[in-house]
Structure formats: structure tokens, C-alpha cells
Design a protein around this motif. Sequence first.
Motif, PDB file in Angstrom:
ATOM      1  N   PRO A   1      -8.463  43.819  -5.428  1.00 47.31           N
ATOM      2  CA  PRO A   1      -9.138  42.640  -5.952  1.00 47.31           C
ATOM      3  C   PRO A   1      -8.131  41.726  -6.659  1.00 47.31           C
ATOM      4  O   PRO A   1      -7.442  42.167  -7.570  1.00 47.31           O
ATOM      5  CB  PRO A   1     -10.164  43.215  -6.932  1.00 47.31           C
ATOM      6  CG  PRO A   1      -9.876  44.667  -7.036  1.00 47.31           C
ATOM      7  CD  PRO A   1      -8.944  45.065  -5.973  1.00 47.31           C
ATOM      8  N   GLY A   2      -8.048  40.520  -6.175  1.00 47.56           N
ATOM      9  CA  GLY A   2      -7.144  39.548  -6.804  1.00 47.56           C
ATOM     10  C   GLY A   2      -5.697  39.699  -6.399  1.00 47.56           C
ATOM     11  O   GLY A   2      -4.845  38.926  -6.826  1.00 47.56           O
ATOM     12  N   LEU A   3      -5.385  40.722  -5.567  1.00 43.19           N
ATOM     13  CA  LEU A   3      -3.982  40.919  -5.155  1.00 43.19           C
ATOM     14  C   LEU A   3      -3.797  40.394  -3.734  1.00 43.19           C
ATOM     15  O   LEU A   3      -4.666  40.605  -2.882  1.00 43.19           O
ATOM     16  CB  LEU A   3      -3.615  42.401  -5.184  1.00 43.19           C
ATOM     17  CG  LEU A   3      -3.502  43.090  -6.535  1.00 43.19           C
ATOM     18  CD1 LEU A   3      -3.099  44.543  -6.339  1.00 43.19           C
ATOM     19  CD2 LEU A   3      -2.481  42.398  -7.427  1.00 43.19           C
ATOM     20  N   PRO A   4      -2.697  39.725  -3.475  1.00 40.87           N
ATOM     21  CA  PRO A   4      -2.452  39.278  -2.100  1.00 40.87           C
ATOM     22  C   PRO A   4      -2.248  40.487  -1.180  1.00 40.87           C
ATOM     23  O   PRO A   4      -1.787  41.526  -1.632  1.00 40.87           O
ATOM     24  CB  PRO A   4      -1.168  38.455  -2.199  1.00 40.87           C
ATOM     25  CG  PRO A   4      -0.609  38.701  -3.542  1.00 40.87           C
ATOM     26  CD  PRO A   4      -1.613  39.379  -4.392  1.00 40.87           C
TER      27      PRO A   4
ATOM     28  N   ARG B   1       1.410  37.545  -7.730  1.00 35.08           N
ATOM     29  CA  ARG B   1       0.298  36.751  -8.251  1.00 35.08           C
ATOM     30  C   ARG B   1       0.752  35.946  -9.478  1.00 35.08           C
ATOM     31  O   ARG B   1       0.449  34.762  -9.611  1.00 35.08           O
ATOM     32  CB  ARG B   1      -0.853  37.691  -8.631  1.00 35.08           C
ATOM     33  CG  ARG B   1      -2.138  36.962  -8.878  1.00 35.08           C
ATOM     34  CD  ARG B   1      -3.232  37.953  -9.124  1.00 35.08           C
ATOM     35  NE  ARG B   1      -4.203  37.370 -10.050  1.00 35.08           N
ATOM     36  CZ  ARG B   1      -5.096  38.054 -10.679  1.00 35.08           C
ATOM     37  NH1 ARG B   1      -5.165  39.360 -10.529  1.00 35.08           N
ATOM     38  NH2 ARG B   1      -5.943  37.463 -11.479  1.00 35.08           N
ATOM     39  N   ALA B   2       1.503  36.620 -10.330  1.00 37.73           N
ATOM     40  CA  ALA B   2       1.975  35.947 -11.541  1.00 37.73           C
ATOM     41  C   ALA B   2       2.908  34.785 -11.195  1.00 37.73           C
ATOM     42  O   ALA B   2       2.888  33.734 -11.845  1.00 37.73           O
ATOM     43  CB  ALA B   2       2.690  36.946 -12.441  1.00 37.73           C
ATOM     44  N   LEU B   3       3.715  34.977 -10.170  1.00 35.93           N
ATOM     45  CA  LEU B   3       4.688  33.939  -9.793  1.00 35.93           C
ATOM     46  C   LEU B   3       4.133  32.973  -8.742  1.00 35.93           C
ATOM     47  O   LEU B   3       4.849  32.073  -8.296  1.00 35.93           O
ATOM     48  CB  LEU B   3       5.968  34.583  -9.247  1.00 35.93           C
ATOM     49  CG  LEU B   3       6.745  35.503 -10.193  1.00 35.93           C
ATOM     50  CD1 LEU B   3       7.916  36.161  -9.462  1.00 35.93           C
ATOM     51  CD2 LEU B   3       7.258  34.734 -11.405  1.00 35.93           C
ATOM     52  N   GLN B   4       2.869  33.228  -8.352  1.00 37.63           N
ATOM     53  CA  GLN B   4       2.239  32.403  -7.299  1.00 37.63           C
ATOM     54  C   GLN B   4       3.099  32.396  -6.029  1.00 37.63           C
ATOM     55  O   GLN B   4       3.316  31.363  -5.412  1.00 37.63           O
ATOM     56  CB  GLN B   4       2.070  30.948  -7.791  1.00 37.63           C
ATOM     57  CG  GLN B   4       1.201  30.788  -9.026  1.00 37.63           C
ATOM     58  CD  GLN B   4      -0.273  31.007  -8.704  1.00 37.63           C
ATOM     59  OE1 GLN B   4      -0.793  30.420  -7.759  1.00 37.63           O
ATOM     60  NE2 GLN B   4      -0.947  31.841  -9.471  1.00 37.63           N
ATOM     61  N   ASN B   5       3.619  33.571  -5.694  1.00 36.28           N
ATOM     62  CA  ASN B   5       4.491  33.652  -4.524  1.00 36.28           C
ATOM     63  C   ASN B   5       4.046  34.805  -3.618  1.00 36.28           C
ATOM     64  O   ASN B   5       4.559  35.920  -3.721  1.00 36.28           O
ATOM     65  CB  ASN B   5       5.942  33.863  -5.001  1.00 36.28           C
ATOM     66  CG  ASN B   5       6.928  33.884  -3.843  1.00 36.28           C
ATOM     67  OD1 ASN B   5       6.539  33.754  -2.678  1.00 36.28           O
ATOM     68  ND2 ASN B   5       8.197  34.060  -4.157  1.00 36.28           N
ATOM     69  N   PRO B   6       3.108  34.565  -2.711  1.00 38.67           N
ATOM     70  CA  PRO B   6       2.573  35.643  -1.868  1.00 38.67           C
ATOM     71  C   PRO B   6       3.623  36.271  -0.944  1.00 38.67           C
ATOM     72  O   PRO B   6       3.457  37.390  -0.488  1.00 38.67           O
ATOM     73  CB  PRO B   6       1.477  34.966  -1.045  1.00 38.67           C
ATOM     74  CG  PRO B   6       1.344  33.586  -1.557  1.00 38.67           C
ATOM     75  CD  PRO B   6       2.507  33.259  -2.415  1.00 38.67           C
TER      76      PRO B   6
END
Lengths: 291, 300
Positions: A254-257, A217-222
Amino acid sequence: MWALMTAEWRKISKNTLLTMFTIWLPAYGVAILYTLRIIAALSVPQVRDGYEPSDWLLDALAPWGLLNGEVSALGRLLPLMFIAVVLANEYQSGMWKNLLPGNHRWQVWLAKYLVLLVYVALSFLAFSLVYVVFTALLARASGYTTYLPEFTLEVVQNLGRQYGRELLLGLGTLSLLIWFAGLAAIIGRSVMVSLAGALFFSVFENTIPVLLGVTSRALQNPDLMQWAQLTPSLNVVNMRYWLLLEQPFRFGGPGLPAVPEMSFGFSVMILTLWIVGAAAATLLVFQRQDL
Amino acid sequence: MTSAIQLNQLSKTFGRGRATYQAVKQVSLEVPAGMVYGFLGPNGAGKTTTIRMLMDLIRPTTGTAQIYGRDVREPATLKRVGALIEGPAFYGYLTGYENLEVLARTRQCFEPKRLHALLEQVGLTDAAQKRASQYSLGMKQRLGLAAALLHGPELLILDEPTNGLDPAGMVEMRATIRQLATDEGKTIFLSSHLLNEVEGLCDRVAIIHQGQIVREGTVTELLAAQNQVVLEVTPLATATALLAEKQWGPVTATESTLALPIQREAIPRLIADLVAAGIQIFRVTPERQSLEDYFLAVTQ
């Protein structure tokens, strides 16, 4: 091999202090707790009235959830402590010099593995039995004459099937715990280090999917979440979902890919690789170790 | 004669890089079957490391170890060996009997009668049902000896077996070892730093120092070279000249005595030479160097 296993069995079963405060603790704990609840139900009407009846089939399977389910990081603590202490104790007590001469090292370790596997599995069976018996007694004390479902051939077959699956999965999970605790014991050569190592592995391994989720999430890399598919615990839970509910486990918060869905076969393969890898590493290191 | 133990250029190095330590350096020795063989050395000389390599607990860096002609890395080889290594170790929560039972099962030789007999042999019958954690060190040593004898081995490897025993316990343990050798015909490889123990029990001795074998032979052989005789004679100068002339060896003279290395059997000949030359003899004292003196001489 049988003689080695008998020796191991004698040794473990005689260590009452260790077994009582680790693997037998849940069964004792339930027995004590439910005895108190039964006394309360018999003497206090409000307690009796507040009792919610349960299903004995689910109750019988519940203990295995501690080993194979989503809360396994906690549920595995006691068996893991037991296994780590048993294995590391050979180093701490300096007993290898008495046990190894005249035997193949791999045989000695394999005997330990098999006995630990059976012993811990038996403790879970006992836990199941105690849990069902005491829940039945509590139901009776709370005024219920039945503890559903009724005892029919179909129910027994269903129990056998479900129980067999949980047991098989449990043996897989236990195998992994034994080999990793073994590796920790071989490297640490002491009860404390082995215990810390095994517990760290168990807890850390369980948190990998969450850590990957936060990182992705932090790296925007699912795509990072794919790596969670390689962790053993997630695959054990996935196999359990397939076996009991016939659907894959969906990990995500919640909020996690979400972790991509995994097939039953994929999970079997990953778990097998972990077990075989851990066993091979343990035996290889032990074979070369100076004692 | 068959060799019970054969070590060929056995070496062991611990650690890597700068922190390496060579504990055993190219040790070669042969222990004939049916013998009590002493392995003597000061603490840290490499005795236990050598024994651990013999029991396949430590892998040698180079060289080989064989027992009755077979490599110790084959587990079947070690079925013929019983060992008490670096102090006894047992499960404290098990009784003496239970400890033996576990070890007997591990060695595939569990037989309750035999266990009781062994406990009796080492004098632990009364303490058999006591937990090992309550045993004194001496009791543990005796239980260790019983454990080493469980499967009726032909070769016994005993590493400092009298460590921690009181004087009475030491005497008892040595008597048991002697009895095992003479009555039961076992080969015994006894490691010790106690010289009187080795001198009293062993037929042959190897002295290890800083990881190397510095001397090997029978106790008599090792000490023979160190025997000397002290003579109180007059006139001293004539006697000294005579001994030099007849090549009796290097003579050490003091104000009133002469000393020279000599085998005990040669003393009558020496006296005859002196008498024939008209030298008056007042005292002849054969002196035998103890193994302790010898040991100190070769390890310092």
C-alpha cells in the motif's frame, strides 16, 4: 572428494544437538503439535467438528514455501543457523589445521557445500513427509475418511513436477545461503559472528525492496524500484510464481511503487550470478586466508 | 642425503601499514631425512608460524618451503606429513574414535583396524568411545599424535607435543617419539621450548629467536664450544704462564683455580703439559654447559 564428503556427513550427522534444534526442529515440532491436535480431536468433539480438511498435495509443498516463498526471511532462519554454525565451528574448534593439509582448500569447501546442500534438502523432504503423514492422521482422527486429492497417476505426476520445481528452487536458495554463511564464517572466524553476519544478510536482503519502496516514495523517484530486481530473494519468489502459477510475482505494498515485472529467465540469471559470485568470493577469500 | 624439510629465506609479515609485525625473518634450514630435528625457541619466537607455513596453513610473505623436494603448496606434498600443531584440536561432541574416523576419511585412509591400533599405541583404547570434550589435555595430546600418524607419514611435525602433560605423560610421549624415530624410521621435526626435551631427543637443533635462526647444528657441536675445564693447580702463576705460552686459549684465573675452554679429548694432553712443567695438579674438572645455559646465552 567422496571421502571428504563422507567425513563431512559423519561429522554433521553426529552433531545431534545442533541438528535437532535447527533443521530437524520443524519436523519434530509438527509431529509434537499434530500429536496434541490428534489427541484433542479424538477426545473433544468440538475440536473434531472444527477441523478444516486440507489438500495433501499443497501440504507436501508447504514446507518449501518457508525457503522459497515470501516469508523466506523467517523460514530460512533455522537452516541458516545450522549452516553458519557448521561452517564457523571449524574456526572455533581450530580444526582447519587437521583438515586442510593434504587436500585442496577448494575441495574441502566444496565437499562442505554439497553435504550441507543435501542434508538441509533432506530435512525439508522429511518435514514435508511428516507434515503430510500427521495431517492425514489428524484428518482421520477428525472423522474424515479421505485426504484429498485421491492418489492417482495424474496426481502423483503433478506432485512430482511441482515438488521437483520446489526442490530445484530450494537448492538454489540453499546454495546462496551456504555460500553467504561461508563468507560470514571465513570473515568472522567464530560461530557468533558468522551467525550474526549470515542472519543480518538474510533479513537485510529481504527488506531491500521495502526500503527501496520507502526511499523512492520519499524522493518521488519510482525508478529506484528497479534496483530491487537485483535482490536474490525477490527473484527466488518470482521464479516460484512462474514455476507454480505461471505468472510473475508482483511486489508492491500500500502506497509503495511496484517493482517492474521480471521474466523467469531474468530471475534465473540474477540468482545464478548471486550464487556464482558468492561461491567465487568465498573460495577466493578462503584460498588466501592464513589459518 | 634427501632433505625432508628445506626452508629457503622464509619470511612472514602479519598486518598492514603501521601495524605490521614480522614474525619470521628469512629463515633457511634443512632437515635431513631420518633425523629427529629440534626447533628450539622461546615463546613467540616464530616456531608455530614457521610450522604453519610448512603445513601450508599460512602463506609466506617471501621464500619457499619444501618437503622431500616438493613445494608445500602442492597438496600431494603434505600427504607425506603428519602434524600436531599448537595443541590438539578436536570436535568435542565426537568420541576419540569418531574424531580419528573423520580425520582418516578426510585423508582418504579410513581403516577401522588401523584406528584401533593407533588408539592402542597412544594408550587411549579405554577412552576411545568417550567424547573428546571429556578428555584431559594429556589425552587430547595423545589423540593428536594418533591423528598425526593416521596415514602413516614419513615426516612428523610436532609442535610442543608435551605441552600440558604431567611428568609421567611427558616421559611416555618422549618414549613414543623416540620409538617412532628409531623403530619406524620416521623423520621428526620437533618444536619445543623445553631444553631437556630437545637435548634428550634430537640429533640436530636450530634455535630461533625473534623470528631468526640464531644457531644451527648438532647438540654436541653447539655445546662443544662451551666445554671448559677447571684446574686446581700450584703454583698458579707458573701454570698460567705455561698455558699462555703453549696457546691453550684464554685462561680465567681465580684465587685457587684456572678455567679454560677445551674439548674433552684434549684434556689428557693438557695434563701432560702441566706435569712435564712440574706443576702439581690437585683437581681437574671438565664442565659441560647445558643446552639451557647455551640457549639463554644466545637468546638474551
